[in-house]
Write an enzyme that holds these catalytic residues in place. Structure first.
Site, PDB file in Angstrom:
ATOM      1  N   CYS A 118       0.814  -1.226   0.000  1.00  0.00           N
ATOM      2  CA  CYS A 118       0.000   0.000   0.000  1.00  0.00           C
ATOM      3  C   CYS A 118       0.843   1.270   0.000  1.00  0.00           C
ATOM      4  CB  CYS A 118      -0.944   0.003   1.199  1.00  0.00           C
ATOM      5  SG  CYS A 118      -2.064  -1.397   1.180  1.00  0.00           S
ATOM      6  N   HIS A 252      -2.822   7.094   2.572  1.00  0.00           N
ATOM      7  CA  HIS A 252      -3.378   5.856   2.024  1.00  0.00           C
ATOM      8  C   HIS A 252      -4.771   5.655   2.629  1.00  0.00           C
ATOM      9  CE1 HIS A 252      -4.166   1.806   1.049  1.00  0.00           C
ATOM     10  NE2 HIS A 252      -3.831   1.300   2.222  1.00  0.00           N
ATOM     11  N   ASN A 282     -10.266   0.230   0.229  1.00  0.00           N
ATOM     12  CA  ASN A 282      -8.801   0.198   0.224  1.00  0.00           C
ATOM     13  C   ASN A 282      -8.308  -0.346  -1.116  1.00  0.00           C
ATOM     14  OD1 ASN A 282      -6.099  -0.356   0.592  1.00  0.00           O
ATOM     15  ND2 ASN A 282      -6.359  -1.315   2.606  1.00  0.00           N
TER      16      ASN A 282
END
Ligand code: ACO
Length: 325
Positions: A118, A252, A282
């Site tokens: 990520c 993020h 996500n």
């Protein structure tokens, strides 16, 4: 002094792409023992996009690459490099980047993938910036393309509700305009495998399936707050800046509650934090460029704004970067 010392890597274009299929929390509640209330109250997620069965990370990457070419008007033959951040490449090899290069006809470019989970977008910014300034590359396509929904166990309600698919692309150019561009990046990793594998990882191919994402949610929550906030504090201090010098923090987008808790515990101004978790869930390394494109489209983020990116992902890896648009 080399020419590159007086040059900056600037963001000359930003594009994003989301697969067509929208899946809401209520849709998931039809197939799992879960509810909109549970998912929304713990994560802030309302919906996610899910790629079609035959739509893979490089397909998303090709679409977003074509979008940025048409948005910026760059001739593909002028692209020097294509760097793709992906945790969910279609195949082990060849890279998604090579496939994209072939599809868009960027005949002069070299191309490769990176995997920093990520945090991959910020790792990609750092790699691109270093290569551009040391090698004198003029135009680099940095693409983030992720299909995490193909790597979750759709019977594991704790993990599958968290993820979505999407892609982003930045056209980075070497410029003599030093009033903007990438000001700084800081990268960190901690691969103490035994300790961290149980926190967040992919368990590898299993009985003909490509394998699943496993996660200890509470540990991720704790480390995300700790490491994203410490890397933001460090990068600001190293650049003699404070949070007052930053217009927007774009983290993020794993989980809205992580971001709210981080601001509360570490005293970061929540009103400066961009949150798009509700729309995209996500999307791993694609989440920051997706959020950035959305904020530009709605007029909140403008040319000249100073942005602080931060992310944490499996590895563990984490990173922050300061960029002036
Ligand atoms: N729907 C309904 N109930 C659920 C679901 C679901 N989707 N998932 C778990 N539950 C249940 C559990 O079974 C448990 O039930 P029990 O008490 O009867 O045993 C209960 O909810 C609470 O489970 P916990 O695991 O304790 O839930 P918690 O409050 O810790 O919340 C969550 C879980 C949302 C995952 C939280 O830990 C979190 O937000 N962690 C961060 C994880 C994250 O954002 N990961 C993203 C990937 S990592 C990255 O990008 C950096």
């Amino acid at each position: 002094m080399r020419e590159s010392d007086t040059m900056r890597t600037v963001i000359a274009g930003i594009a994003s792409y989301l697969p067509q299929k929208v899946v809401t929390n209520d849709d998931l509640a039809q197939m799992l023992d879960t509810s909109h209330e549970w998912i929304f109250s713990r994560t802030g997620i309302e919906q996610r996009r899910i790629s079609a069965n035959d739509e893979f990370a490089s397909d998303l990457g090709v679409v977003v690459a074509k979008k940025i070419i048409s948005q910026t008007g760059i001739d593909p033959s002028e692209i020097d490099a294509i760097i793709v951040s992906t945790t969910t490449a279609d195949r082990r090899f060849p890279s998604c980047a090579c496939r994209i290069q072939g599809e868009i006809g960027a005949s002069k470019a070299f191309a490769f993938d990176i995997n920093a989970a990520c945090a991959g977008f910020i790792y990609g910014l750092s790699v691109s910036d270093s290569m551009m300034r040391t090698m004198g590359l003029k135009n680099v396509l940095l693409i983030t393309a992720e299909t995490l929904t193909k790597f979750v166990d759709w019977t594991d309600r704790l993990t599958c509700v968290l993820f979505g698919d999407g892609a982003g692309a930045l056209l980075l150019q070497l410029s003599s305009d030093t009033s903007r561009g990438i000001i700084s990046t800081k990268l960190y990793s901690n691969g103490e495998q035994e300790k961290y594998n149980s926190i967040l990882s992919h368990n590898g191919p299993q009985n003909g399936h490509r394998g699943y994402t496993t996660m200890s949610g509470r540990a991720v929550f704790k480390y995300a707050i700790e490491y994203m906030s410490s890397s933001m504090t460090e990068i600001l201090s190293e650049n003699n800046m404070t949070i007052d010098d930053i217009d927007w923090i774009i983290p993020h987008q794993a989980n809205k509650r992580i971001l709210e808790s981080m601001c509360k515990m570490k005293d970061f101004p929540l009103e400066k934090v961009v949150i798009t978790t509700q729309l995209h869930a996500n999307t791993s390394s694609a989440s920051i460029p997706l959020a950035l494109r959305d904020m530009i489209d709605c007029g909140k983020i403008k040319q000249g704004d100073t942005l602080l990116f931060t992310a944490l992902g499996a590895g563990l890896v984490w990173a922050s970067s300061i960029v002036r648009l």
